[in-house]
Scaffold this motif. Structure first.
Motif, PDB file in Angstrom:
ATOM      1  N   ARG A  67      17.097  57.738  60.388  1.00 15.58           N
ATOM      2  CA  ARG A  67      16.005  57.199  61.194  1.00 15.58           C
ATOM      3  C   ARG A  67      15.423  55.969  60.490  1.00 15.58           C
ATOM      4  O   ARG A  67      15.376  55.918  59.267  1.00 15.58           O
ATOM      5  CB  ARG A  67      14.935  58.269  61.419  1.00 15.58           C
ATOM      6  CG  ARG A  67      15.460  59.430  62.280  1.00 15.58           C
ATOM      7  CD  ARG A  67      14.416  60.493  62.537  1.00 15.58           C
ATOM      8  NE  ARG A  67      13.829  61.099  61.344  1.00 15.58           N
ATOM      9  CZ  ARG A  67      14.374  62.100  60.652  1.00 15.58           C
ATOM     10  NH1 ARG A  67      15.535  62.600  61.008  1.00 15.58           N
ATOM     11  NH2 ARG A  67      13.765  62.601  59.591  1.00 15.58           N
ATOM     12  N   ASP A  69      12.800  53.512  58.907  1.00 13.26           N
ATOM     13  CA  ASP A  69      11.555  53.633  58.157  1.00 13.26           C
ATOM     14  C   ASP A  69      11.000  52.223  57.965  1.00 13.26           C
ATOM     15  O   ASP A  69      11.708  51.337  57.475  1.00 13.26           O
ATOM     16  CB  ASP A  69      11.831  54.291  56.796  1.00 13.26           C
ATOM     17  CG  ASP A  69      10.624  54.266  55.897  1.00 13.26           C
ATOM     18  OD1 ASP A  69       9.669  55.025  56.169  1.00 13.26           O
ATOM     19  OD2 ASP A  69      10.630  53.466  54.937  1.00 13.26           O
ATOM     20  N   HIS A 143      16.284  58.557  56.056  1.00  8.65           N
ATOM     21  CA  HIS A 143      15.725  57.335  56.648  1.00  8.65           C
ATOM     22  C   HIS A 143      16.388  56.100  56.032  1.00  8.65           C
ATOM     23  O   HIS A 143      16.965  56.172  54.940  1.00  8.65           O
ATOM     24  CB  HIS A 143      14.214  57.261  56.427  1.00  8.65           C
ATOM     25  CG  HIS A 143      13.475  58.311  57.179  1.00  8.65           C
ATOM     26  ND1 HIS A 143      13.351  59.603  56.727  1.00  8.65           N
ATOM     27  CD2 HIS A 143      12.815  58.256  58.356  1.00  8.65           C
ATOM     28  CE1 HIS A 143      12.643  60.313  57.587  1.00  8.65           C
ATOM     29  NE2 HIS A 143      12.304  59.509  58.593  1.00  8.65           N
TER      30      HIS A 143
END
Length: 164
Positions: A67, A69, A143
């Protein structure tokens, strides 16, 4: 003939004395400012395409997607711009980026950099062909942040920071 020789010598001596001036010659000391302000721009769309390639690879081997960041993205962009400005690919100051991200809560930080690949597929393929870069991509990170910027010749530099 003697008169001509003496006249020529006298004229030469006068010319020599007239050309020598007791005033000091001032030197012009000019400096050139070779510094330029190049507007280096992060290519967000390209960075997202790189992330898609990374996540497709991770999914193909059963790993969760990374994901985005914002803190690691900011540091990746900052480092990518630094590499463009320095005209070199490097991990310079990695520990500063790592310490900053750890202060923000990251447990572990890693980084991949690249230079010159023209497509997201090519940069990810280059990283996957390098054991240390592949290890970062396939590790248990959660992340990431990616920086992509081109130099004045259109050659891309890349930084991907991984955090858990």
């Amino acid at each position: 003939m003697k008169l001509i020789n003496r006249s020529l010598c006298l004229m030469g001596l006068i010319g020599l004395l007239a050309s020598c001036s007791p005033e000091p010659v001032s030197e012009i000391n000019e400096t050139a400012n070779l510094e330029t302000n190049v507007n280096i721009v992060q290519d967000d769309d390209f960075a997202l395409d790189v992330l898609d390639e990374i996540n497709a690879h991770r999914a193909s081997i059963g790993l969760d997607e990374l994901r985005l960041d914002t803190s690691s993205k900011a540091k990746a962009i900052e480092h990518t711009i630094y590499m463009v400005e320095q005209n070199k690919m490097s991990h310079d100051n990695f520990f500063k980026r790592s310490d900053f991200l750890k202060a923000k809560g990251a447990e572990v930080v890693s980084e991949n950099v690249a230079y010159g690949q023209r497509t997201p597929e090519l940069v990810v393929a280059a990283w996957l062909n390098s054991p240390s870069h592949k290890e970062a991509i396939e590790s248990n990170y959660t992340h990431t942040g990616i920086g992509v910027a081109a130099n004045e010749y259109g050659i891309n530099y890349y930084t991907q920071i991984f955090i858990k």
